[in-house]
Design a protein around this motif. Structure first.
Motif, PDB file in Angstrom:
ATOM      1  N   LEU A  88       0.824  -1.216   0.000  1.00 41.40           N
ATOM      2  CA  LEU A  88       0.000   0.000   0.000  1.00 41.40           C
ATOM      3  C   LEU A  88       0.852   1.257   0.000  1.00 41.40           C
ATOM      4  O   LEU A  88       0.570   2.217  -0.728  1.00 41.40           O
ATOM      5  N   PHE A  89       1.906   1.261   0.804  1.00 37.21           N
ATOM      6  CA  PHE A  89       2.753   2.454   0.856  1.00 37.21           C
ATOM      7  C   PHE A  89       3.473   2.668  -0.471  1.00 37.21           C
ATOM      8  O   PHE A  89       3.473   3.782  -1.015  1.00 37.21           O
ATOM      9  N   GLN A  90       4.078   1.596  -1.007  1.00 41.75           N
ATOM     10  CA  GLN A  90       4.878   1.757  -2.225  1.00 41.75           C
ATOM     11  C   GLN A  90       4.009   2.143  -3.412  1.00 41.75           C
ATOM     12  O   GLN A  90       4.357   3.051  -4.186  1.00 41.75           O
ATOM     13  N   MET A  91       2.856   1.482  -3.595  1.00 42.37           N
ATOM     14  CA  MET A  91       1.987   1.824  -4.719  1.00 42.37           C
ATOM     15  C   MET A  91       1.357   3.206  -4.534  1.00 42.37           C
ATOM     16  O   MET A  91       1.131   3.928  -5.511  1.00 42.37           O
ATOM     17  N   GLY A  92       1.062   3.580  -3.290  1.00 40.77           N
ATOM     18  CA  GLY A  92       0.539   4.920  -3.033  1.00 40.77           C
ATOM     19  C   GLY A  92       1.550   5.992  -3.396  1.00 40.77           C
ATOM     20  O   GLY A  92       1.209   6.995  -4.046  1.00 40.77           O
ATOM     21  N   TRP A  93       2.802   5.778  -2.990  1.00 40.33           N
ATOM     22  CA  TRP A  93       3.864   6.745  -3.304  1.00 40.33           C
ATOM     23  C   TRP A  93       4.084   6.830  -4.815  1.00 40.33           C
ATOM     24  O   TRP A  93       4.185   7.927  -5.378  1.00 40.33           O
ATOM     25  N   GLN A  94       4.153   5.672  -5.472  1.00 39.10           N
ATOM     26  CA  GLN A  94       4.377   5.662  -6.914  1.00 39.10           C
ATOM     27  C   GLN A  94       3.222   6.322  -7.660  1.00 39.10           C
ATOM     28  O   GLN A  94       3.437   7.043  -8.634  1.00 39.10           O
ATOM     29  N   THR A  95       1.985   6.107  -7.182  1.00 45.10           N
ATOM     30  CA  THR A  95       0.819   6.701  -7.830  1.00 45.10           C
ATOM     31  C   THR A  95       0.846   8.222  -7.716  1.00 45.10           C
ATOM     32  O   THR A  95       0.514   8.934  -8.672  1.00 45.10           O
ATOM     33  N   LEU A  96       1.245   8.727  -6.562  1.00 44.07           N
ATOM     34  CA  LEU A  96       1.354  10.179  -6.399  1.00 44.07           C
ATOM     35  C   LEU A  96       2.376  10.765  -7.372  1.00 44.07           C
ATOM     36  O   LEU A  96       2.153  11.834  -7.958  1.00 44.07           O
ATOM     37  N   CYS A  97       3.486  10.060  -7.562  1.00 43.05           N
ATOM     38  CA  CYS A  97       4.501  10.543  -8.503  1.00 43.05           C
ATOM     39  C   CYS A  97       3.975  10.489  -9.935  1.00 43.05           C
ATOM     40  O   CYS A  97       4.236  11.405 -10.739  1.00 43.05           O
TER      41      CYS A  97
END
Length: 435
Positions: A88-97
């Protein structure tokens, strides 16, 4: 041709090439046992940090922060929780970018920074390593360090426990490209001694160089041919089919060349096939299985062989987790992971339908086509049709604007996926007879 020119710049390849001397140095020092284990982890980590700063500039912080946070999560959470929160953290961060890229391209109507695009590519690879490691911990393949930050050990001991994970997430041979390397293989390669160095590996790098040279020559020929003719904007009727095929050929050759370079860098650093292979671990693979990709008449086989390590990762992360419509879920997640650009959403949805149709068509054909002349004709026909469908999907995925996507959909090329969609609809009604 504007988006084609942007695609062929490939500054990543320059940085990958610059990393070769350090990869060879690392491999040599490991073979000579000149490094302690901790020094090896630090060398790979420092090389990753230096390469990130050189390739991404200040955007490198967008990679350092999630890598650090993922390491903290891995070291602090139990095996049952680590995968969910890390994912959840990694995909959330990547999605924001990726949303930042969408804002630049579609709202501001500006071309994004090349360094930012390199950062997004590196983030996607980081997501692979984070989720692969968290799944390994969750499944018991890798011993987690959940108690590492809770006991009364000193700060230096905590850092030593976290160092292998942090080094794995940022080690420089896989920072900007390359097939996914599991944590077990990474750890085994780092801890190897001079006795684990197959002699056959000496010939791998020259062979990779010859392959890249051949691919670059083919790219020059195709580029000259494509430049001399009309693009999708000015092509007429059946001419658009040749334009689509040749343009997709340039994309494929570029991908093949990049994958071979990435594989060679990993091999130069000592992470190639034959190094650090665990007994129960799947064999190391190269993403560029060119022969299979260019000769297969089955879209489903092409899908499994295209970027093989990523295909295996998606299969493990999404497809094998159960639930309804696993194929559609896998392609939908792939579109999310790639950034959810309009062309990607359309392309991956089309790809899922084509794979489903491919299974039904070939199952039907195996039941009714018996004679070898008919089988040979069927294979040639389906090979040509599959290659054109793959070219159509590739141009859709690589389209960076709705106008480019509309040009593709409004051309004669749309006939090829439409034929498979019609066959999917007709044969889907008779699916129970195949079973």
């Amino acid at each position: 041709m504007d988006w084609l020119q942007l695609f062929f710049l490939h500054p990543v390849s320059l940085y990958q090439g610059a990393a070769f001397p350090f990869a060879l140095l690392f491999n040599y020092l490991c073979i000579m046992d000149s490094f302690s284990i901790h020094a090896r982890y630090l060398f790979l980590l420092a090389g990753g940090a230096a390469l990130a700063l050189a390739a991404m500039g200040p955007f490198a912080m967008l990679v350092f922060i999630p890598a650090l946070c993922a390491t903290v999560l891995i070291c602090s959470l139990g095996p049952q929780d680590v995968h969910r929160w890390a994912f959840l953290f990694q995909m959330g961060w990547q999605t924001l970018c990726h949303l930042g890229l969408h804002y630049t391209e579609y709202y501001l109507q500006e071309r994004p920074s090349v360094r930012f695009c390199i950062t997004l590519s590196s983030l996607m690879l980081l997501t692979q390593r984070v989720t692969s490691l968290s799944l390994d911990i969750c499944e018991g393949k890798v011993e987690g360090a959940s108690r590492g930050l809770r006991d009364r050990s000193s700060l230096s001991e905590h850092l030593c426990k976290a160092l292998p994970y942090f080094s794995y997430l940022l080690f420089f041979p896989a920072l900007l490209g390359g097939p996914l390397c599991s944590f077990q293989k990474f750890q085994a390669c780092v801890q190897r001694s001079r006795n684990l160095c197959p002699r056959r590996s000496v010939w791998v790098l020259p062979w990779r160089g010859l392959q890249m040279l051949g691919l670059e020559c083919l790219k020059v020929i195709l580029r000259i041919t494509l430049t001399a003719g009309a693009g999708l904007t000015h092509c007429q009727q059946l001419q658009c089919i040749f334009v689509m095929w040749s343009t997709a050929g340039l994309f494929k050759l570029t991908y093949y060349s990049c994958w071979i370079l990435d594989d060679a860098l990993l091999h130069a650093a000592g992470f190639g096939p034959g190094f650090g292979q665990s007994p129960g671990e799947e064999g190391s693979i190269s993403d560029a299985d060119i022969w299979t990709l260019e000769t297969t008449h089955r879209i489903s086989l092409f899908t499994r062989k295209w970027n093989q390590s990523t295909a295996r990762w998606l299969r493990r992360l999404v497809f094998q987790q159960g639930g309804a419509w696993p194929l559609l879920q896998t392609f939908a997640f792939s579109a999310w992971w790639h950034g959810l650009h309009p062309g990607q959403v359309f392309g991956f949805l089309c790809w899922a339908l084509m794979v489903e149709a491919d299974y039904l068509i070939h199952t039907f054909a195996s039941l009714f086509i018996r004679s070898w002349p008919m089988r040979l004709f069927y294979r040639a026909l389906t090979w040509a049709h599959a290659q054109l469908i793959i070219a159509y999907i590739m141009l859709a995925v690589e389209a960076r604007s709705l106008s480019s996507l509309w040009l593709l959909c409004n051309s004669y090329n749309s006939v090829f996926p439409v034929v498979y969609c019609i066959l999917l609809f007709l044969l889907g009604k008779r699916k129970h007879t195949f079973n």
